[in-house]
Scaffold this motif. Structure first.
Motif, PDB file in Angstrom:
ATOM      1  N   PRO A 164      55.733   6.055  -4.462  1.00 27.64           N
ATOM      2  CA  PRO A 164      55.843   5.227  -3.266  1.00 27.64           C
ATOM      3  C   PRO A 164      55.165   3.877  -3.499  1.00 27.64           C
ATOM      4  O   PRO A 164      54.222   3.769  -4.293  1.00 27.64           O
ATOM      5  CB  PRO A 164      55.074   6.025  -2.209  1.00 27.64           C
ATOM      6  CG  PRO A 164      54.941   7.406  -2.755  1.00 27.64           C
ATOM      7  CD  PRO A 164      54.968   7.286  -4.234  1.00 27.64           C
ATOM      8  N   THR A 173      56.916  13.219  -2.249  1.00 31.68           N
ATOM      9  CA  THR A 173      57.596  11.945  -2.493  1.00 31.68           C
ATOM     10  C   THR A 173      58.758  12.163  -3.452  1.00 31.68           C
ATOM     11  O   THR A 173      58.671  12.991  -4.366  1.00 31.68           O
ATOM     12  CB  THR A 173      56.633  10.878  -3.054  1.00 31.68           C
ATOM     13  OG1 THR A 173      57.362   9.666  -3.239  1.00 31.68           O
ATOM     14  CG2 THR A 173      56.026  11.305  -4.390  1.00 31.68           C
ATOM     15  N   VAL A 186      58.647   8.965   1.280  1.00 24.71           N
ATOM     16  CA  VAL A 186      57.556   9.903   1.576  1.00 24.71           C
ATOM     17  C   VAL A 186      57.936  10.774   2.766  1.00 24.71           C
ATOM     18  O   VAL A 186      58.430  10.270   3.784  1.00 24.71           O
ATOM     19  CB  VAL A 186      56.244   9.135   1.888  1.00 24.71           C
ATOM     20  CG1 VAL A 186      55.234  10.039   2.584  1.00 24.71           C
ATOM     21  CG2 VAL A 186      55.635   8.574   0.617  1.00 24.71           C
TER      22      VAL A 186
END
Lengths: 150, 112
Positions: free
Chosen positions: A35, A73, A78
């Motif tokens: 992420p 993730t 997420v």
């Protein structure tokens, strides 16, 4: 897909630890699919607001609080859940709609709005085992600036 | 945790916000600024250089400060804003209310 999993019986400790642990977990991910730093900051903020909400308002009756945090993730996206053993509450009733007017510079009541703005989807529902689960997702390209708070 | 407050002039102080302003110390922040407002302070420079957490209750306590001093031309300035705090500022659009400065020194000069 990589999963972060942590259970807490001390919600104050959860609040203190989870931010750092998620940062460490994120830094261990493959850089191509991890992420973005912004997504991690939104995740940390949402988790802080939610755990703070549980600490201040949740009714655990005579049970010791227990929360189970699961974070996943995939392709920078997420998804996260926080399962708790409280009595729960009707989340949709409490969640202000984005176009609902807000008093100027309010002292309270911004937490759920911040959670809503940071996430693409969010829910708080009972589980089959009699607990409650808060779930949210934040896509890689989420732009919370589009969600007007003031 | 107590807030470290540095006096700049008779009506301006710098509050070093520390690691967190959240629901656990927001009341303490309010007590801190209240003491200074009663002493005649009208300008508050909030130093966020070390701040990792600003939550909705913490932000609400800053709004409380602003509501108290703005009728008397008081100002709240954000200085050296850390990235986690910047996320909250952008998200809530509070940059429309509080001027931001790259450093405490820049804020001091602007409010002088």
């Amino acid at each position: 897909m990589s999963t972060f999993a942590k259970d807490y019986t001390d919600l104050d400790r959860a609040l203190d630890e989870v931010r750092t642990l998620i940062e460490e977990w994120s830094s261990e991910q493959n850089s191509a699919s991890a992420p973005t730093p912004e997504t991690i900051r939104y995740t940390q903020l949402v988790l802080h607001e939610w755990i703070a909400n549980l600490l201040q308002h949740a009714d655990f009756e005579d049970r010791s609080p227990l929360i189970q945090i699961r974070l996943q993730t995939e392709n920078r996206h997420v998804t996260c859940s926080v399962t708790d053993n409280s009595e729960g509450f009707n989340f949709q009733d409490q969640l202000p709609s984005q176009d609902e007017a807000m008093e100027d510079l309010p002292e309270r009541g911004m937490g759920l709005r911040i959670i809503n703005a940071c996430t693409e989807s969010v829910s708080y529902t009972p589980t089959n085992s009699g607990r409650y689960r808060f779930e949210f997702s934040i896509p890689a390209d989420h732009d919370p600036w589009l969600s007007m708070l003031f | 945790m107590s807030f470290d407050v540095e006096s700049h002039s008779s009506d301006t102080v710098i509050v070093h916000m520390g690691e967190a302003l959240d629901f656990r110390n927001a009341d303490e922040f309010k007590d801190t600024f209240q003491d200074h407002v009663e002493d005649g302070v009208r300008n508050f420079i909030l130093d966020f250089s070390d701040t990792e957490v600003l939550d909705s209750t913490g932000l609400g306590s800053i709004f409380s400060l602003y509501r108290e001093i703005s009728p008397e031309d008081g100002k709240v300035a954000f200085a050296d804003v850390s990235r986690p705090v910047q996320v909250v500022v952008q998200l809530t659009r509070t940059y429309k209310v509080f001027r931001q400065f790259p450093s405490v020194q820049a804020a001091k000069e602007a409010l002088a």
